[in-house]
Design a protein around this motif. Sequence first.
Motif, mmCIF file in Angstrom:
data_model
loop_
_atom_site.group_PDB
_atom_site.id
_atom_site.type_symbol
_atom_site.label_atom_id
_atom_site.label_comp_id
_atom_site.label_asym_id
_atom_site.label_seq_id
_atom_site.Cartn_x
_atom_site.Cartn_y
_atom_site.Cartn_z
ATOM 1 N N ARG A 65 0.715 -1.163 0.019
ATOM 2 C CA ARG A 65 -0.121 0.120 0.107
ATOM 3 C C ARG A 65 0.937 1.377 0.079
ATOM 4 O O ARG A 65 0.582 2.108 -0.614
ATOM 5 C CB ARG A 65 -0.810 0.073 1.151
ATOM 6 C CG ARG A 65 -2.092 -0.962 1.065
ATOM 7 C CD ARG A 65 -3.201 -0.593 2.015
ATOM 8 N NE ARG A 65 -4.292 -1.492 1.869
ATOM 9 C CZ ARG A 65 -5.053 -1.464 2.885
ATOM 10 N NH1 ARG A 65 -4.822 -1.010 4.082
ATOM 11 N NH2 ARG A 65 -6.094 -2.360 2.569
ATOM 12 N N GLU A 66 1.799 1.073 0.667
ATOM 13 C CA GLU A 66 2.834 2.415 0.849
ATOM 14 C C GLU A 66 3.617 2.436 -0.619
ATOM 15 O O GLU A 66 3.784 3.537 -1.147
ATOM 16 C CB GLU A 66 3.948 2.389 1.955
ATOM 17 C CG GLU A 66 4.640 3.367 2.107
ATOM 18 C CD GLU A 66 5.407 3.184 3.438
ATOM 19 O OE1 GLU A 66 6.479 4.055 3.509
ATOM 20 O OE2 GLU A 66 5.223 2.419 4.324
ATOM 21 N N SER A 67 3.853 1.325 -1.109
ATOM 22 C CA SER A 67 4.525 1.433 -2.374
ATOM 23 C C SER A 67 3.818 2.054 -3.555
ATOM 24 O O SER A 67 4.323 2.541 -4.352
ATOM 25 C CB SER A 67 5.408 0.031 -2.736
ATOM 26 O OG SER A 67 6.124 -0.475 -1.889
ATOM 27 N N TYR A 68 2.616 1.514 -3.621
ATOM 28 C CA TYR A 68 1.716 1.846 -4.491
ATOM 29 C C TYR A 68 0.643 2.839 -4.106
ATOM 30 O O TYR A 68 -0.555 2.599 -3.994
ATOM 31 C CB TYR A 68 0.868 0.470 -5.170
ATOM 32 C CG TYR A 68 1.661 -0.310 -5.905
ATOM 33 C CD1 TYR A 68 2.070 -0.245 -7.190
ATOM 34 C CD2 TYR A 68 2.289 -1.287 -5.195
ATOM 35 C CE1 TYR A 68 2.628 -0.914 -8.018
ATOM 36 C CE2 TYR A 68 2.994 -2.159 -5.838
ATOM 37 C CZ TYR A 68 3.263 -2.170 -7.345
ATOM 38 O OH TYR A 68 4.104 -2.876 -7.992
ATOM 39 N N ALA A 69 1.194 3.964 -3.456
ATOM 40 C CA ALA A 69 0.314 4.978 -2.897
ATOM 41 C C ALA A 69 -1.014 5.651 -3.549
ATOM 42 O O ALA A 69 -1.988 5.990 -3.166
ATOM 43 C CB ALA A 69 1.056 5.908 -2.105
ATOM 44 N N MET A 70 -0.647 5.460 -4.824
ATOM 45 C CA MET A 70 -1.583 5.942 -6.026
ATOM 46 C C MET A 70 -2.799 5.244 -5.842
ATOM 47 O O MET A 70 -3.881 5.835 -6.640
ATOM 48 C CB MET A 70 -0.971 6.321 -7.342
ATOM 49 C CG MET A 70 -0.649 5.284 -8.050
ATOM 50 S SD MET A 70 0.399 4.118 -7.661
ATOM 51 C CE MET A 70 2.042 4.836 -7.535
ATOM 52 N N LEU A 71 -2.847 4.006 -5.730
ATOM 53 C CA LEU A 71 -3.926 3.059 -5.912
ATOM 54 C C LEU A 71 -4.917 3.156 -4.736
ATOM 55 O O LEU A 71 -4.647 3.540 -3.655
ATOM 56 C CB LEU A 71 -3.465 1.515 -5.794
ATOM 57 C CG LEU A 71 -2.348 1.450 -7.128
ATOM 58 C CD1 LEU A 71 -2.200 -0.239 -6.988
ATOM 59 C CD2 LEU A 71 -3.118 1.805 -8.502
#
Length: 119
Positions: A65-71
């Motif tokens: 979730r942190e890595s893909y914060a834009m999702l």
Amino acid sequence: MNSRERHFLRVLRKLGSAEQEQVLAFADFLKSRQQPERAVAAPQEPKLLPAKDGETVVGAIKRLRESYAMLDAKVMLNDTSNLMSRHVMGGDTVETVIVELEKMFERHYQRYRGAPEDA
């Protein structure tokens, strides 16, 4: 000049100066009502964080979730819950579920970017 523009000019030239002013005033009015075009922002790139030694499924979800914060996490909730259930209830290993989570986040990221789905 396209055919619509040529047609518009032909009609405009046949009008008197007062009518031409009215047409221009109306065109300005229509233009003022338009919503400004919004610039489409370039998709954000993920900031992939490395997995920690002994990472748990919950830890992997937080990392992704942190890595893909834009999702949008709400959109992925069902998929994430299903994978978590496979680990807790189904007995899938931590490693297997984490790999599947990483693939799922990557798929959602590709959709976010507008990439075509694999057939």
